[in-house]
Motif scaffolding. Sequence first.
Motif, PDB file in Angstrom:
ATOM      1  N   LYS A  24       0.825  -1.209   0.000  1.00 35.28           N
ATOM      2  CA  LYS A  24       0.000   0.000   0.000  1.00 35.28           C
ATOM      3  C   LYS A  24       0.859   1.259   0.000  1.00 35.28           C
ATOM      4  O   LYS A  24       0.553   2.213  -0.717  1.00 35.28           O
ATOM      5  CB  LYS A  24      -0.920  -0.003   1.222  1.00 35.28           C
ATOM      6  CG  LYS A  24      -1.927   1.146   1.225  1.00 35.28           C
ATOM      7  CD  LYS A  24      -2.846   1.049   0.022  1.00 35.28           C
ATOM      8  CE  LYS A  24      -3.843   2.194  -0.013  1.00 35.28           C
ATOM      9  NZ  LYS A  24      -4.739   2.114  -1.180  1.00 35.28           N
ATOM     10  N   ILE A  28       0.933   4.293  -2.752  1.00 38.39           N
ATOM     11  CA  ILE A  28       0.753   5.707  -2.408  1.00 38.39           C
ATOM     12  C   ILE A  28       1.864   6.561  -2.994  1.00 38.39           C
ATOM     13  O   ILE A  28       1.621   7.624  -3.569  1.00 38.39           O
ATOM     14  CB  ILE A  28       0.690   5.863  -0.875  1.00 38.39           C
ATOM     15  CG1 ILE A  28      -0.584   5.223  -0.325  1.00 38.39           C
ATOM     16  CG2 ILE A  28       0.753   7.338  -0.471  1.00 38.39           C
ATOM     17  CD1 ILE A  28      -0.624   5.120   1.184  1.00 38.39           C
ATOM     18  N   LYS A  31       1.664   7.352  -6.671  1.00 37.23           N
ATOM     19  CA  LYS A  31       0.766   8.464  -7.003  1.00 37.23           C
ATOM     20  C   LYS A  31       1.423   9.813  -6.723  1.00 37.23           C
ATOM     21  O   LYS A  31       1.159  10.802  -7.403  1.00 37.23           O
ATOM     22  CB  LYS A  31      -0.530   8.341  -6.213  1.00 37.23           C
ATOM     23  CG  LYS A  31      -1.349   7.110  -6.576  1.00 37.23           C
ATOM     24  CD  LYS A  31      -2.591   7.009  -5.714  1.00 37.23           C
ATOM     25  CE  LYS A  31      -3.390   5.751  -6.050  1.00 37.23           C
ATOM     26  NZ  LYS A  31      -4.592   5.621  -5.178  1.00 37.23           N
ATOM     27  N   CYS A 146       3.200   9.794   4.698  1.00 35.00           N
ATOM     28  CA  CYS A 146       2.417   9.590   3.479  1.00 35.00           C
ATOM     29  C   CYS A 146       1.291   8.591   3.723  1.00 35.00           C
ATOM     30  O   CYS A 146       0.151   8.776   3.275  1.00 35.00           O
ATOM     31  CB  CYS A 146       3.312   9.092   2.340  1.00 35.00           C
ATOM     32  SG  CYS A 146       4.532  10.286   1.774  1.00 35.00           S
ATOM     33  N   TYR A 147       1.612   7.531   4.447  1.00 36.42           N
ATOM     34  CA  TYR A 147       0.645   6.461   4.724  1.00 36.42           C
ATOM     35  C   TYR A 147      -0.504   6.973   5.594  1.00 36.42           C
ATOM     36  O   TYR A 147      -1.687   6.784   5.276  1.00 36.42           O
ATOM     37  CB  TYR A 147       1.370   5.316   5.422  1.00 36.42           C
ATOM     38  CG  TYR A 147       0.596   4.026   5.505  1.00 36.42           C
ATOM     39  CD1 TYR A 147       0.593   3.129   4.448  1.00 36.42           C
ATOM     40  CD2 TYR A 147      -0.115   3.699   6.647  1.00 36.42           C
ATOM     41  CE1 TYR A 147      -0.102   1.932   4.518  1.00 36.42           C
ATOM     42  CE2 TYR A 147      -0.814   2.504   6.737  1.00 36.42           C
ATOM     43  CZ  TYR A 147      -0.805   1.619   5.673  1.00 36.42           C
ATOM     44  OH  TYR A 147      -1.489   0.443   5.750  1.00 36.42           O
ATOM     45  N   ALA A 150      -2.684   9.475   3.706  1.00 39.68           N
ATOM     46  CA  ALA A 150      -3.642   8.812   2.819  1.00 39.68           C
ATOM     47  C   ALA A 150      -4.805   8.230   3.619  1.00 39.68           C
ATOM     48  O   ALA A 150      -5.962   8.287   3.190  1.00 39.68           O
ATOM     49  CB  ALA A 150      -2.935   7.711   2.020  1.00 39.68           C
TER      50      ALA A 150
END
Length: 198
Positions: A24, A28, A31, A146-147, A150
């Motif tokens: 995942k 991310i 993107k 970032c995780y 998101a």
Amino acid sequence: MGFKRVHIASVDVTKCYDNIRSNKILEIVQKILSSDIYHIHGFTVISSAPWIKGSCKLMSKFASRVFTSKDTPVSFQEFAKIKASTIRPGSVIVDINYVKDVRRVDLLDLLRTHIFNNIVKMNCRYYRQTNGIPQGSKLSSFLCCCYLGAFENNCLGPSMATESSRAHASGNENCAGFRNRRSRSYGKSNGVGRVGRV
């Protein structure tokens, strides 16, 4: 004049790095990296040693700026003027003429290796990490941000916006408090398990 009630939530994620889904986080970052080529311009910042008062000892630190072909070109002189406001007074920014172009595919390959091939030494034996992201890596704090970003945008954001709209429509003035209580329940009762479903 009455005081409005304020709710403050303090949330911590248990074993956050260990529970981040590797596939995942790679998705991310794919993107985020929207440009095919990234230009890296290296420079050095020279300043006096901050831990010794009145010291004449100098220290140098390598840094870099990254931009794409879509960004507005900025000369190094203009960049140095902007950068000067963020560093220690009396520091000198030196252009070391380090320029490198990096392709998006190479960055993603490097990141994939970094995440899926991290080697950990325990009791004189070596193991390959299969869950989460590497502990102690300079990149891991950025990947974690970032995780969780998101997760907040895709999971918490829409649900909070929906409840906010309902509360506003019904004339409920405790909308902000409701959202904070909802955030607290995510972090406290569901914890990492919910973060794992970003």
